[in-house]
Design an enzyme around this catalytic site. Structure first.
Site, PDB file in Angstrom:
ATOM      1  N   SER A   1      -8.533  -4.795  -2.915  1.00  0.00           N
ATOM      2  CA  SER A   1      -9.537  -4.007  -3.028  1.00  0.00           C
ATOM      3  C   SER A   1      -8.982  -2.510  -3.040  1.00  0.00           C
ATOM      4  CB  SER A   1      -9.761  -3.119  -1.775  1.00  0.00           C
ATOM      5  OG  SER A   1     -10.474  -3.008  -0.979  1.00  0.00           O
TER       6      SER A   1
ATOM      7  N   CYS B   1     -11.788   2.827  -4.763  1.00  0.00           N
ATOM      8  CA  CYS B   1     -13.322   2.876  -4.969  1.00  0.00           C
ATOM      9  C   CYS B   1     -13.782   4.611  -5.949  1.00  0.00           C
ATOM     10  CB  CYS B   1     -13.928   2.596  -4.094  1.00  0.00           C
ATOM     11  SG  CYS B   1     -13.833   3.444  -2.950  1.00  0.00           S
TER      12      CYS B   1
ATOM     13  N   ASP C   1       0.745  -0.917   0.079  1.00  0.00           N
ATOM     14  CA  ASP C   1      -0.273  -0.069  -0.352  1.00  0.00           C
ATOM     15  C   ASP C   1       0.880   0.815   0.077  1.00  0.00           C
ATOM     16  OD1 ASP C   1      -1.943   2.003   0.559  1.00  0.00           O
ATOM     17  OD2 ASP C   1      -3.409   0.493   1.287  1.00  0.00           O
TER      18      ASP C   1
ATOM     19  N   GLU D   1       2.297  -0.032  -9.329  1.00  0.00           N
ATOM     20  CA  GLU D   1       2.456   0.901 -10.750  1.00  0.00           C
ATOM     21  C   GLU D   1       3.970   0.152 -10.764  1.00  0.00           C
ATOM     22  OE1 GLU D   1       0.005   4.426 -10.200  1.00  0.00           O
ATOM     23  OE2 GLU D   1       0.283   2.199  -8.686  1.00  0.00           O
TER      24      GLU D   1
END
Length: 391
Positions: free
Chosen positions: A76, A79, A34, A58
């Site tokens: 996850s 969003c 993360d 990436e």
């Protein structure tokens, strides 16, 4: 069986890792990745022994992915490109780039993972990014099933409708697979104790029918023939909330509340009371529902989550009906009688299924806690999906 080697992408505060533990599937998280430094502090605090890579996804090469030698991916992705109240930029939103990188890497791995679980917001299921995901995993030989699920179907009094995909690398279809359908309920699994969640199919269906509106419940003004009641909500909304509070398959909120709370820290300030009085979603400890908590909770009032009425013996309707034509100071005094407060971060974590031992480092502010929880997921829902996927 050999413990699964799990790669946790977009690891956040560790919701997927907690769900993996709750599922009791033998597994080891070989790496969590993360870029959010505050979320990573919380993750390290709760999982000090897990390898945590604080870098952009990436920026990780195919070779680096291969070295991790994982056979399960939990993820996850951001969003915001798909949320119904956002710009819905989909693939054109730069925040999708990391997930597009994952989809580019997946078919080129030396060894494909056996399992994939993905969580996102409602809206992802109609995106171009989802279409590319499906095309990619089908080409790799995965069988998959999509879901729209909320914790209410597990008896948890919090609406948090989310998209889930589970995929398994195998030639045979999944036993519960419904091609082309997004399931609104969990499939049965043979190893599950029939009384574990104490939910019957009829009640789950009732929850399902009303669910799409509850996560973004803003108590909107009514239109047409609907009747405005003592707050800015329609008769239909009142009836829906009444049905939820009478659904005995769902626990009461009091089961998730802290015993002692410093009201001075969480009480709604007078300005917020006055400005948002007609828009607040107010619940009592005996209620069996609450609206979706978002990352703006505690800083903003409208549409960010329910607030708790701690003066349970005070009749809310009587208070609201008495406000008419009163000066502002007296309106505030009346509304203050309800003793409305925000849910604490610990209480929201409880509703999201985080275990009792979950915590935040002392240097994390309350605003940061709310923001991180608002971006997280429901642990119980994911744990059940992991069991269904692996068993």
């Amino acid at each position: 069986m050999e413990p699964l080697r799990v790669l946790e992408l977009y690891s956040g505060i560790g919701g997927m890792h907690h769900a993996l533990r709750e599922s009791h599937i033998p597994a080891q998280v070989v790496a969590a990745i993360d870029v959010n430094t505050v979320a990573n502090e919380v993750y390290k605090y709760n999982f000090p022994d897990t390898q945590l890579l604080a870098k952009t996804i990436e920026g990780i090469t195919l070779e680096e992915f291969d070295k991790l030698s994982f056979n399960m991916i939990l993820m996850s992705p951001p969003c915001q490109p798909f949320t119904r109240i956002g710009l819905q930029g989909d693939m054109t939103d730069r925040r999708t780039n990391s997930f597009l990188h994952v989809l580019d890497i997946l078919p080129r791995l030396q060894k494909l993972p056996r399992y994939i679980l993905l969580e996102n917001v409602k809206g992802f299921e109609v995106s171009s990014t989802r279409d590319l995901l499906i095309e990619t995993i089908e080409n790799c030989g995965f069988r998959y099933q999509e879901f729209l699920l909320s914790p209410t179907s597990l008896g948890i009094p919090n609406s948090r409708l989310r998209y889930f995909l589970i995929a398994k690398l195998q030639s045979e279809p999944l036993p519960f697979q419904a091609p082309g359908q997004v399931l609104m309920d969990f499939p049965k699994i043979e190893s599950e104790h029939p009384q574990k969640y104490a939910i019957d199919a009829e009640n789950r269906n009732n929850v399902k029918k009303i669910e799409p509106n509850t996560c973004f419940d803003r108590n909107p003004q009514c239109s047409g023939k609907d009747t405005i009641l003592f707050k800015l909500e329609t008769a239909e909304e009142i009836d829906r909330k009444h049905q939820q509070n009478n659904d005995l398959t769902v626990q009461m909120l009091k089961d998730f509340l802290e015993d002692e709370v410093d009201m001075n820290l969480y009480i709604l300030p007078p300005k917020s009371l006055l400005r948002y009085a007609l828009l607040l979603d107010i619940v009592k400890p005996t209620c069996r529902r609450s609206t979706c908590f978002t990352k703006g909770y505690g800083s903003y009032v409208e549409g960010t989550g329910s607030v708790l009425q701690t003066a349970e013996d005070v009749q809310i309707e009587a208070i609201y009906k008495s406000l008419t034509n009163l000066p502002q100071e007296e309106q505030i005094a009346k509304l203050s009688m309800l003793k409305l407060r925000y849910f604490t971060p610990k209480e929201i974590a409880n509703l999201l299924g985080f275990p009792p031992e979950f915590g935040f480092p002392k240097k994390i502010t309350m605003k940061q806690c709310y923001r991180l929880l608002g971006n997280s997921l429901n642990v119980h829902v994911v744990a059940k999906l992991i069991k269904i996927l692996c068993e």
